[in-house]
Enzyme design. Structure first.
Site, PDB file in Angstrom:
ATOM      1  N   ASP A  21      51.623  83.865  44.885  1.00  0.00           N
ATOM      2  CA  ASP A  21      50.920  82.704  44.208  1.00  0.00           C
ATOM      3  C   ASP A  21      50.403  82.650  43.242  1.00  0.00           C
ATOM      4  O   ASP A  21      50.667  84.079  42.485  1.00  0.00           O
ATOM      5  CB  ASP A  21      50.752  82.080  44.977  1.00  0.00           C
ATOM      6  CG  ASP A  21      50.659  80.068  44.481  1.00  0.00           C
ATOM      7  OD1 ASP A  21      50.836  80.007  43.265  1.00  0.00           O
ATOM      8  OD2 ASP A  21      51.100  79.619  46.263  1.00  0.00           O
ATOM      9  N   ASP A  22      49.733  81.766  41.927  1.00  0.00           N
ATOM     10  CA  ASP A  22      49.095  82.445  40.703  1.00  0.00           C
ATOM     11  C   ASP A  22      48.359  83.195  41.069  1.00  0.00           C
ATOM     12  O   ASP A  22      47.542  83.272  41.839  1.00  0.00           O
ATOM     13  CB  ASP A  22      48.518  81.232  39.977  1.00  0.00           C
ATOM     14  CG  ASP A  22      49.422  79.495  39.837  1.00  0.00           C
ATOM     15  OD1 ASP A  22      50.882  80.164  39.627  1.00  0.00           O
ATOM     16  OD2 ASP A  22      49.000  78.690  40.190  1.00  0.00           O
ATOM     17  N   HIS A  49      52.681  83.644  40.857  1.00  0.00           N
ATOM     18  CA  HIS A  49      53.667  82.634  40.661  1.00  0.00           C
ATOM     19  C   HIS A  49      53.225  83.376  38.784  1.00  0.00           C
ATOM     20  O   HIS A  49      52.709  82.288  38.111  1.00  0.00           O
ATOM     21  CB  HIS A  49      53.307  81.356  40.698  1.00  0.00           C
ATOM     22  CG  HIS A  49      53.642  81.454  41.653  1.00  0.00           C
ATOM     23  ND1 HIS A  49      53.778  80.097  43.191  1.00  0.00           N
ATOM     24  CD2 HIS A  49      54.980  82.206  43.079  1.00  0.00           C
ATOM     25  CE1 HIS A  49      54.661  79.976  43.792  1.00  0.00           C
ATOM     26  NE2 HIS A  49      55.285  81.341  43.439  1.00  0.00           N
ATOM     27  N   ARG A  85      52.565  80.438  31.823  1.00  0.00           N
ATOM     28  CA  ARG A  85      52.355  79.008  32.663  1.00  0.00           C
ATOM     29  C   ARG A  85      51.527  77.746  32.019  1.00  0.00           C
ATOM     30  O   ARG A  85      50.129  77.807  32.807  1.00  0.00           O
ATOM     31  CB  ARG A  85      52.785  78.509  33.941  1.00  0.00           C
ATOM     32  CG  ARG A  85      53.506  78.105  35.056  1.00  0.00           C
ATOM     33  CD  ARG A  85      53.008  77.618  36.096  1.00  0.00           C
ATOM     34  NE  ARG A  85      53.944  77.036  37.115  1.00  0.00           N
ATOM     35  CZ  ARG A  85      54.237  76.959  38.437  1.00  0.00           C
ATOM     36  NH1 ARG A  85      53.640  77.992  39.100  1.00  0.00           N
ATOM     37  NH2 ARG A  85      55.146  75.929  39.032  1.00  0.00           N
ATOM     38  N   ASP A  99      47.117  82.030  46.363  1.00  0.00           N
ATOM     39  CA  ASP A  99      46.136  82.636  45.302  1.00  0.00           C
ATOM     40  C   ASP A  99      44.976  83.786  44.980  1.00  0.00           C
ATOM     41  O   ASP A  99      44.832  84.176  45.317  1.00  0.00           O
ATOM     42  CB  ASP A  99      45.361  81.348  44.307  1.00  0.00           C
ATOM     43  CG  ASP A  99      46.742  80.043  44.537  1.00  0.00           C
ATOM     44  OD1 ASP A  99      47.905  80.174  45.494  1.00  0.00           O
ATOM     45  OD2 ASP A  99      46.203  79.593  43.571  1.00  0.00           O
ATOM     46  N   LYS A 146      50.991  74.151  33.257  1.00  0.00           N
ATOM     47  CA  LYS A 146      51.458  72.727  34.676  1.00  0.00           C
ATOM     48  C   LYS A 146      50.249  71.444  34.390  1.00  0.00           C
ATOM     49  O   LYS A 146      49.215  71.946  35.263  1.00  0.00           O
ATOM     50  CB  LYS A 146      52.082  73.846  35.774  1.00  0.00           C
ATOM     51  CG  LYS A 146      50.297  74.092  36.560  1.00  0.00           C
ATOM     52  CD  LYS A 146      51.507  75.007  37.984  1.00  0.00           C
ATOM     53  CE  LYS A 146      50.103  75.587  38.715  1.00  0.00           C
ATOM     54  NZ  LYS A 146      50.174  76.676  39.863  1.00  0.00           N
TER      55      LYS A 146
END
Length: 367
Positions: A202-203, A224, A257, A181, A259
């Protein structure tokens, strides 16, 4: 005459002693080499700390906790010996702290020593750089390389400004990097992140909890996307007043996003995405999903315990690859409310999915 001389000699000694103490208190102290044994003494005596070509021994944290009114400057190459442990490799807490990097300085996490393609499910890996219980801080001009795991964590902090930071985990694409991340925010308030470049797996940004979080002029490569969450399974599961603007995502798996975790409670409110450009997104241009976690998506039950309200998307433009999905919403009915989407135009993805939970009175849509 003898008294006069003695008086002035004593007076001069006191004056020089005062000047010495004052100069020492304001002086710069340097950490270098391959030892941090002198760190505690430096923390207690210096307000300007230079970290210059330092190799931190295995299993030790470069620990700047409990400091106030201190400047920390990274010079040269800061690196870390290998050990299987949770870290973090650098930890900063306190009040009124300035952290900066000199030109061409690098904080090298030596990620390939830990990377095993398994991320959090493999060997234990340390976070690289963590701010925790830090108030009134400025972080500028830092360059990070090869994070073992999450790179930049901001946990339980207040009034934090971050400007001109580079996170380069590009090598992880071919050497087994995962869960790297970029910026991870939790339990923090009044956080401002601007002018950053993140290349990771990742994010780019993950806001897990907090209030009044700002992210602008971000450039995210691979990874991400710009994420709210995941929300759930933590002590604090409230995210409110997040402003993400004027940013670009290139060849990421996901663009925008939100989540939330199945079977959890919490709140997501006051989320604003403004002027976001997506280029060649691989899986989802925009995705809101309410079953993130252990159960497989999209067929898992959807959480109804985390409202997602007051969501603004304005001028979200870009492309998804043919095999991807432009926009996908999969949340429980009644969870979403007060959504306002304007100038949202995502094209290219030909994998269509059936959406659930879009508020009936909103202008949001599935594509």
């Amino acid at each position: 005459m003898e008294y006069f001389v003695k008086f002035h000699v004593c007076h001069l000694f006191l004056l020089l002693s005062t000047l010495y103490v004052s100069a020492f208190a304001d002086s710069s102290c340097t950490l270098t080499g391959n030892s941090i044994d002198n760190l505690e003494n430096i923390k207690s005596s210096c307000k300007n700390i230079i970290v210059d070509d330092l190799l931190v021994p295995a299993g030790l944290t470069l620990d700047f906790t409990g400091i106030s009114d201190v400047n920390i400057e990274f010079r040269g190459n800061t690196s870390f010996e290998f050990k299987i442990w949770k870290g973090p490799l650098i930890l900063i807490s306190g009040n009124n702290v300035n952290v900066s990097g000199a030109e061409d300085s690098v904080i090298d996490g030596n990620g390939p020593k830990w990377w095993d393609t398994l991320g959090d499910k493999g060997i234990t890996k340390p976070r690289l750089f963590k701010l925790r219980y830090l108030t009134n801080a400025n972080v500028t001009n830092l360059s990070f390389l090869n994070s073992p795991r999450h790179c930049f964590a901001i946990h339980n902090c207040t009034n934090i400004t971050i400007n001109n930071v580079v996170i380069n985990d590009k090598s992880g694409d071919t050497q087994g990097g995962k869960n790297t991340d970029g910026f991870n925010v939790k339990g923090s308030e009044n956080v401002y992140i601007t002018n950053v470049h993140v290349f990771n797996q990742d994010d780019c940004l993950a806001v897990r909890s907090g209030n009044n979080i700002h992210f602008s002029n971000g450039h995210c490569y691979k990874g991400h996307g710009l994420s709210i969450g995941s929300i759930g399974n933590r002590t604090n599961n409230v995210v409110q007043n997040v402003y993400i603007s004027n940013s670009q995502l290139v060849e990421s798996d996901i663009g925008v996003r939100i989540k939330t975790v199945w079977n959890c409670t919490g709140l997501v409110t006051g989320i604003h995405y403004d002027n976001i450009t997506l280029i060649g997104i691989k899986k989802y241009g925009i995705i809101f999903h309410g079953n993130y976690g252990k159960l497989p998506s999209p067929n898992a039950p959807l959480t109804d315990g985390i409202p997602i309200k007051d969501i603004t998307l304005n001028n979200i433009q870009g492309t998804v690859v043919t095999a991807g999905t432009n926009i996908y919403v999969n949340i429980a009915e009644g969870v979403g409310s007060d959504w306002d989407w304007r100038n949202v135009n995502i094209t290219g993805g030909e994998k269509k999915r059936s959406c659930h939970g879009i508020p009936k009175d909103s202008n949001a849509f599935c594509a």
